[in-house]
Design a protein around this motif. Structure first.
Motif, mmCIF file in Angstrom:
data_model
loop_
_atom_site.group_PDB
_atom_site.id
_atom_site.type_symbol
_atom_site.label_atom_id
_atom_site.label_comp_id
_atom_site.label_asym_id
_atom_site.label_seq_id
_atom_site.Cartn_x
_atom_site.Cartn_y
_atom_site.Cartn_z
ATOM 1 N N SER A 1 34.475 -62.733 -108.773
ATOM 2 C CA SER A 1 34.758 -62.565 -110.197
ATOM 3 C C SER A 1 35.957 -61.658 -110.440
ATOM 4 O O SER A 1 36.718 -61.858 -111.397
ATOM 5 C CB SER A 1 33.531 -62.006 -110.907
ATOM 6 O OG SER A 1 32.464 -62.931 -110.876
ATOM 7 N N ALA A 2 36.147 -60.660 -109.592
ATOM 8 C CA ALA A 2 37.277 -59.745 -109.776
ATOM 9 C C ALA A 2 38.604 -60.495 -109.705
ATOM 10 O O ALA A 2 39.537 -60.201 -110.466
ATOM 11 C CB ALA A 2 37.239 -58.630 -108.736
ATOM 12 N N ASP A 3 38.711 -61.461 -108.803
ATOM 13 C CA ASP A 3 39.949 -62.230 -108.686
ATOM 14 C C ASP A 3 40.178 -63.092 -109.924
ATOM 15 O O ASP A 3 41.315 -63.231 -110.402
ATOM 16 C CB ASP A 3 39.901 -63.120 -107.440
ATOM 17 C CG ASP A 3 39.859 -62.319 -106.150
ATOM 18 O OD1 ASP A 3 40.301 -61.147 -106.161
ATOM 19 O OD2 ASP A 3 39.372 -62.848 -105.136
ATOM 20 N N THR A 4 39.101 -63.668 -110.461
ATOM 21 C CA THR A 4 39.222 -64.496 -111.663
ATOM 22 C C THR A 4 39.599 -63.640 -112.860
ATOM 23 O O THR A 4 40.455 -64.022 -113.669
ATOM 24 C CB THR A 4 37.905 -65.237 -111.926
ATOM 25 O OG1 THR A 4 37.577 -66.026 -110.787
ATOM 26 C CG2 THR A 4 38.030 -66.154 -113.137
ATOM 27 N N LEU A 5 38.979 -62.477 -112.990
ATOM 28 C CA LEU A 5 39.331 -61.575 -114.086
ATOM 29 C C LEU A 5 40.786 -61.117 -113.982
ATOM 30 O O LEU A 5 41.474 -60.979 -115.002
ATOM 31 C CB LEU A 5 38.400 -60.364 -114.082
ATOM 32 C CG LEU A 5 36.962 -60.601 -114.537
ATOM 33 C CD1 LEU A 5 36.123 -59.356 -114.303
ATOM 34 C CD2 LEU A 5 36.904 -61.013 -116.001
ATOM 35 N N ALA A 6 41.255 -60.899 -112.769
ATOM 36 C CA ALA A 6 42.654 -60.499 -112.595
ATOM 37 C C ALA A 6 43.600 -61.589 -113.091
ATOM 38 O O ALA A 6 44.634 -61.294 -113.716
ATOM 39 C CB ALA A 6 42.929 -60.180 -111.130
ATOM 40 N N VAL B 1 36.248 -59.743 -121.564
ATOM 41 C CA VAL B 1 34.820 -59.510 -121.378
ATOM 42 C C VAL B 1 34.280 -60.445 -120.305
ATOM 43 O O VAL B 1 34.560 -61.653 -120.328
ATOM 44 C CB VAL B 1 34.052 -59.755 -122.694
ATOM 45 C CG1 VAL B 1 32.546 -59.753 -122.453
ATOM 46 C CG2 VAL B 1 34.431 -58.725 -123.741
ATOM 47 N N MET B 2 33.516 -59.910 -119.368
ATOM 48 C CA MET B 2 32.744 -60.738 -118.450
ATOM 49 C C MET B 2 31.274 -60.625 -118.838
ATOM 50 O O MET B 2 30.715 -59.528 -118.874
ATOM 51 C CB MET B 2 32.923 -60.292 -116.995
ATOM 52 C CG MET B 2 32.163 -61.196 -116.019
ATOM 53 S SD MET B 2 32.323 -60.716 -114.270
ATOM 54 C CE MET B 2 31.216 -59.307 -114.218
ATOM 55 N N ALA B 3 30.658 -61.759 -119.142
ATOM 56 C CA ALA B 3 29.249 -61.777 -119.530
ATOM 57 C C ALA B 3 28.401 -62.276 -118.372
ATOM 58 O O ALA B 3 28.801 -63.172 -117.632
ATOM 59 C CB ALA B 3 29.055 -62.686 -120.748
ATOM 60 N N LEU B 4 27.236 -61.679 -118.226
ATOM 61 C CA LEU B 4 26.309 -62.118 -117.186
ATOM 62 C C LEU B 4 24.886 -61.794 -117.621
ATOM 63 O O LEU B 4 24.662 -60.967 -118.512
ATOM 64 C CB LEU B 4 26.628 -61.463 -115.844
ATOM 65 C CG LEU B 4 26.384 -59.969 -115.658
ATOM 66 C CD1 LEU B 4 26.516 -59.608 -114.183
ATOM 67 C CD2 LEU B 4 27.371 -59.116 -116.465
ATOM 68 N N GLY B 5 23.939 -62.474 -117.005
ATOM 69 C CA GLY B 5 22.545 -62.240 -117.308
ATOM 70 C C GLY B 5 22.019 -60.998 -116.631
ATOM 71 O O GLY B 5 22.648 -60.427 -115.727
ATOM 72 N N GLU B 6 20.839 -60.576 -117.071
ATOM 73 C CA GLU B 6 20.255 -59.340 -116.543
ATOM 74 C C GLU B 6 19.958 -59.436 -115.051
ATOM 75 O O GLU B 6 20.102 -58.451 -114.323
ATOM 76 C CB GLU B 6 18.978 -59.008 -117.314
ATOM 77 C CG GLU B 6 19.007 -57.636 -117.907
ATOM 78 C CD GLU B 6 17.849 -57.368 -118.846
ATOM 79 O OE1 GLU B 6 17.867 -56.279 -119.437
ATOM 80 O OE2 GLU B 6 16.954 -58.207 -118.986
ATOM 81 N N LEU C 1 35.857 -54.546 -111.426
ATOM 82 C CA LEU C 1 35.482 -55.352 -112.584
ATOM 83 C C LEU C 1 35.727 -54.582 -113.872
ATOM 84 O O LEU C 1 36.250 -55.120 -114.847
ATOM 85 C CB LEU C 1 34.010 -55.770 -112.493
ATOM 86 C CG LEU C 1 33.603 -56.603 -111.278
ATOM 87 C CD1 LEU C 1 32.085 -56.767 -111.240
ATOM 88 C CD2 LEU C 1 34.279 -57.967 -111.300
ATOM 89 N N PHE C 2 35.355 -53.296 -113.875
ATOM 90 C CA PHE C 2 35.528 -52.477 -115.070
ATOM 91 C C PHE C 2 36.989 -52.106 -115.297
ATOM 92 O O PHE C 2 37.375 -51.792 -116.424
ATOM 93 C CB PHE C 2 34.679 -51.206 -114.971
ATOM 94 C CG PHE C 2 33.202 -51.448 -115.148
ATOM 95 C CD1 PHE C 2 32.671 -51.657 -116.410
ATOM 96 C CD2 PHE C 2 32.355 -51.467 -114.055
ATOM 97 C CE1 PHE C 2 31.311 -51.878 -116.586
ATOM 98 C CE2 PHE C 2 30.991 -51.678 -114.214
ATOM 99 C CZ PHE C 2 30.468 -51.885 -115.487
ATOM 100 N N ASP C 3 37.782 -52.111 -114.246
ATOM 101 C CA ASP C 3 39.220 -51.861 -114.412
ATOM 102 C C ASP C 3 39.903 -53.026 -115.116
ATOM 103 O O ASP C 3 40.971 -52.856 -115.715
ATOM 104 C CB ASP C 3 39.889 -51.643 -113.056
ATOM 105 C CG ASP C 3 39.444 -50.363 -112.376
ATOM 106 O OD1 ASP C 3 39.008 -49.431 -113.092
ATOM 107 O OD2 ASP C 3 39.528 -50.296 -111.132
ATOM 108 N N LEU C 4 39.293 -54.195 -115.036
ATOM 109 C CA LEU C 4 39.896 -55.406 -115.578
ATOM 110 C C LEU C 4 39.270 -55.864 -116.886
ATOM 111 O O LEU C 4 39.940 -56.518 -117.700
ATOM 112 C CB LEU C 4 39.772 -56.544 -114.554
ATOM 113 C CG LEU C 4 40.565 -56.371 -113.264
ATOM 114 C CD1 LEU C 4 40.053 -57.335 -112.195
ATOM 115 C CD2 LEU C 4 42.053 -56.608 -113.526
#
Length: 225
Positions: free
Chosen positions: A97-102, A115-120, A135-138
């Motif tokens: 996911s980090a690569d996709t967010l980048a 925003v990245m959304a995910l289930g609990e 993830l939070f950096d992006l």
């Protein structure tokens, strides 16, 4: 969509962009209703729904990624704001996911509210993901909470979360990334992709569990049989 084509809204004209990944094996009405409600709750300009060819922490999906993307496109149809995004299909190996967010951050720019959304369930394992702090950096992380589910965070997850959590979407969107929001969506549809695959394999009805276009495609192509 290129950066210059990105929609503009939110703080100082910054676009609000969401990412919702998963196997979508197959995409069902629970996935899509959650996507619509997420789009509304965060006032997103666009929500990228991204099938993962091979999630690192899950078993291999039953149907090829190209077929799952086609089903996702059929399921979304002309729903405003939702976009079936096949960018991870071009990668080899696990989908991080980090690569996709980048990539999304590069496309929409540093001011975008990403925003990245995910289930609990997925959130409970976030500390085990590849480069979780990145993830939070992006982006912001939005956890789609389930009232009937009690999450007991591990020490590693608590350390990762730190003081990132905010109370509402308005507070989240004050910055481009770095926040955490727990969001309870109005509709909680207890639909299981595993049960749907089993029904299709057994030739049983999946009516009203899948969008009609997805049901027709899955049955006609015998994807789960």
């Amino acid at each position: 969509m290129s950066r210059k084509e990105a929609p503009a809204s939110g703080a100082a004209g910054a676009p609000r962009i969401g990412m919702l990944g998963g196997t979508f094996d197959p995409v069902h009405l629970g996935h899509l209703r959650s996507a619509v409600e997420l789009h509304e709750a965060l006032a997103l300009d666009r929500l990228h729904m991204i099938p993962a060819p091979q999630p690192p922490l899950r078993g291999r999906p039953q149907v090829a990624a190209e077929e799952r993307l086609a089903l996702l496109e059929a399921g979304i149809g002309d729903t405003p704001g939702l976009y079936a995004d096949g960018r991870e299909l071009a990668r080899e190996g696990p989908s991080y996911s980090a690569d996709t967010l980048a990539q999304l951050r590069d496309e929409y720019g540093p001011a975008a509210r990403l925003v990245m959304a995910l289930g609990e369930d997925a959130f409970s394992r976030l500390a085990d993901w590849h480069a979780p702090a990145r993830l939070f950096d992006l982006a912001h992380i939005v956890v789609m909470a389930r009232p009937e589910h009690s999450l007991e965070p591990t020490a590693r997850l608590e350390e990762l979360i730190g003081q990132r959590e905010v109370a509402d979407a308005q507070a989240l969107m004050r910055s481009p990334c770095g926040g955490l929001l727990r969001l309870t969506l109005p509709s909680r549809m207890a639909i299981s992709a595993t049960a749907i695959r089993q029904r299709l394999q057994e030739g049983r009805s999946v009516r009203y569990l899948l969008p009609a276009a997805v049901e027709r495609a899955a049955v006609s192509r015998r994807l789960y049989q």
